[in-house]
Enzyme design. Structure first.
Site, mmCIF file in Angstrom:
data_model
loop_
_atom_site.group_PDB
_atom_site.id
_atom_site.type_symbol
_atom_site.label_atom_id
_atom_site.label_comp_id
_atom_site.label_asym_id
_atom_site.label_seq_id
_atom_site.Cartn_x
_atom_site.Cartn_y
_atom_site.Cartn_z
ATOM 1 N N THR A 251 53.665 14.199 34.117
ATOM 2 C CA THR A 251 55.034 14.386 34.592
ATOM 3 C C THR A 251 55.662 12.996 34.657
ATOM 4 O OG1 THR A 251 54.444 14.205 36.940
ATOM 5 C CG2 THR A 251 54.424 16.419 35.972
ATOM 6 N N HIS A 252 56.917 12.888 34.257
ATOM 7 C CA HIS A 252 57.587 11.585 34.183
ATOM 8 C C HIS A 252 56.857 10.604 33.262
ATOM 9 C CE1 HIS A 252 59.867 12.920 37.750
ATOM 10 N NE2 HIS A 252 58.688 13.306 38.228
ATOM 11 N N SER B 7 51.386 1.640 5.323
ATOM 12 C CA SER B 7 52.421 0.615 5.391
ATOM 13 C C SER B 7 52.310 -0.287 4.173
ATOM 14 C CB SER B 7 52.254 -0.212 6.664
ATOM 15 O OG SER B 7 52.952 -1.439 6.574
ATOM 16 N N ASN C 177 50.141 6.622 9.367
ATOM 17 C CA ASN C 177 51.349 7.092 10.060
ATOM 18 C C ASN C 177 51.499 8.617 10.012
ATOM 19 O OD1 ASN C 177 52.136 4.381 10.511
ATOM 20 N ND2 ASN C 177 53.020 4.287 8.446
ATOM 21 N N TYR D 196 90.578 37.031 8.485
ATOM 22 C CA TYR D 196 89.780 36.166 7.607
ATOM 23 C C TYR D 196 90.511 34.867 7.336
ATOM 24 C CZ TYR D 196 87.474 34.221 3.560
ATOM 25 O OH TYR D 196 86.840 33.360 2.717
ATOM 26 N N GLN E 279 83.969 30.322 4.238
ATOM 27 C CA GLN E 279 82.991 30.200 3.162
ATOM 28 C C GLN E 279 82.143 28.942 3.323
ATOM 29 O OE1 GLN E 279 85.723 29.926 -0.250
ATOM 30 N NE2 GLN E 279 84.827 27.949 -0.778
ATOM 31 N N LYS F 185 78.258 28.850 4.615
ATOM 32 C CA LYS F 185 77.074 28.943 3.761
ATOM 33 C C LYS F 185 76.465 27.565 3.511
ATOM 34 C CE LYS F 185 79.390 31.432 0.693
ATOM 35 N NZ LYS F 185 79.751 32.229 -0.507
#
Length: 443
Positions: A154-155, A277, A285, A317, A322, A325
């Site tokens: 916690t914290h 790297s 990584n 409308y 459109q 989308k």
């Protein structure tokens, strides 16, 4: 010729700007456009607006187009405005006058609406199955590693003992709630707008219940004005459910990035699932989880992006709808990719054991020590003070065992109960109704 064109040629610049990327995204709607027309033409024949001979010819040609779309052997020709125009063009080429009759009783507005509803209903089902696949992986990992403790925080401070069983299981149960939001989105999507035309209905004697049944919708959008208002609202609701799934994935990705760092070192990955790297030869990584975190964080902004397109629109409308989308369709693909990748990565996590034996985690057991004193008869406030004094004096000793037995705790994960919640949530979709109806429609 455009479906809406009369005798005036629209400037090329206007056409290019207003059509935009519609042909690109309309290919994702192609199969659903044909399904809508299959149902619509059967209804037209039933109400006397189409001869049986014309219906049979149209049905045969549209089913052929549907099979070509599914096989990937269909395209929107250059200069053709959208999928609706392409389908009608092909029918007219093959059948002449019969091809020109399929638009009776509908507008491009409700045609687009039903395409979108069918598409989103299909995609929501696919998302549910991807979520369920990840859920199964999480539950399996939860049971496999349930006896391996790790610190809870916690914290971002060490707090109490947790376990990998709890950690995997927490995200599994989170997905249950995400599925409930997907179910709400599905139910709002699963309403038939066909027959609402441009948003004000039709003077033709349409049978809207028939198309509802033929397309396997749960019910209608009854009010024709509201059916048109559903354009945008449906997309926003779907995006909100998607954002909930994305939030679960983003948070889990963040945990994994932390847990893989050397300062935590709770989990690892095989070398071939990490990247390196260009100057630091030791680096491994967690790029997959970092990219997933970024994509899913971006996805949580999607409901706001859609809302901003709708925020000042009155009823009826409007052409900018459109653009929805362009925001929603790629996000659906991206969320499915993230779900699949997480399900691929998690079984290959290398989970450490004996983490909590390290000295720095011993105070995570302080609550267990307090509770042991309480169970032996000491009042809680006195036990809290006694254990606190031991910690300050450097005499605190870790309890010999951790006994968490209540529902949902380290020793009682309730895995089967959570699985039952997921099964119950999925059963609420009733996917079979739509699947059976559409299967009958294309026979």
């Amino acid at each position: 010729m455009k479906l809406w064109q009369k005798n005036t040629d629209v400037k090329k610049e206007i056409e290019q700007f207003t059509v935009g990327r519609d042909p690109e995204f309309d290919m994702q709607l192609a199969a659903f456009d044909v399904l809508g027309s299959l149902a619509h033409t059967r209804m037209l024949e039933q109400v006397g607006l189409l001869e049986k001979e014309d219906l049979d010819a149209l049905q045969q040609e549209m089913k052929d187009i549907y099979r070509r779309i599914v096989a990937g052997d269909f395209e929107i020709e250059p200069g053709v405005e959208d999928i609706h125009s392409q389908v009608e063009l092909e029918l007219t080429r093959k059948l002449g006058e019969a091809g020109k009759k399929i638009h009776s009783g509908r507008s491009r507005n409700d045609q687009v609406l039903v395409d979108l509803k069918l598409y989103l209903r299909h995609e929501l089902q696919q998302l549910v199955w991807e979520v369920k696949a990840l859920f199964d992986v999480l539950q399996e990992q939860s049971e496999r590693h349930k006896d391996k403790l790790l610190p809870g925080y916690t914290h971002l401070q060490v707090a109490m003992p947790s376990s990998f069983g709890l950690w995997f299981g927490a995200y599994a149960e989170s997905l249950v709630d995400d599925v409930l939001l997907l179910q709400a989105a599905y139910k709002i999507t699963d309403k038939n707008p066909l027959g609402s035309a441009a948003g004000y209905g039709s003077s033709f004697p349409l049978n809207r219940q028939l198309t509802t049944d033929l397309l396997g919708f749960g019910t209608l959008n009854y009010n024709v004005v509201y059916a048109q208002m559903g354009r945008g609202k449906t997309e926003r609701v779907v995006s909100t459910a998607m954002a909930s799934v994305a939030a679960t994935l983003a948070r889990m990705s963040m945990d994994l990035c932390l847990y893989m760092s050397q300062n935590f070192a709770f989990v690892g990955l095989p070398d071939n699932l990490t990247t390196g790297s260009s100057i630091m030869p030791h680096k491994k990584n967690p790029d997959v989880f970092e990219i997933m975190r970024g994509k899913c964080n971006r996805m949580q902004a999607l409901p706001t992006e859609i809302s901003m397109l709708l925020v000042n629109l009155p009823s009826g409308y409007h052409r900018e709808l459109q653009l929805l989308k362009e925001s929603l369709f790629p996000a659906i693909t991206e969320l499915k990719d993230c779900l699949q990748m997480m399900a691929f990565m998690l079984p290959q996590l290398q989970v450490r054991d004996q983490i909590m034996d390290e000295e720095k985690y011993k105070y995570a057991f302080s609550v267990d020590a307090v509770n042991a004193e309480v169970l032996a008869g000491m009042p809680f406030r006195d036990a809290y003070k006694v254990v606190g004094e031991r910690i300050e004096a450097g005499t605190f000793a870790v309890p010999e065992s951790v006994t968490h037995t209540h529902e949902g705790s380290i020793g009682n994960l309730c895995t089967q109960a959570i699985a039952a919640l997921m099964e119950q949530a999925i059963a609420g979709f009733q996917f079979e109704r739509a699947e059976q109806a559409l299967s009958e429609l294309v026979k």
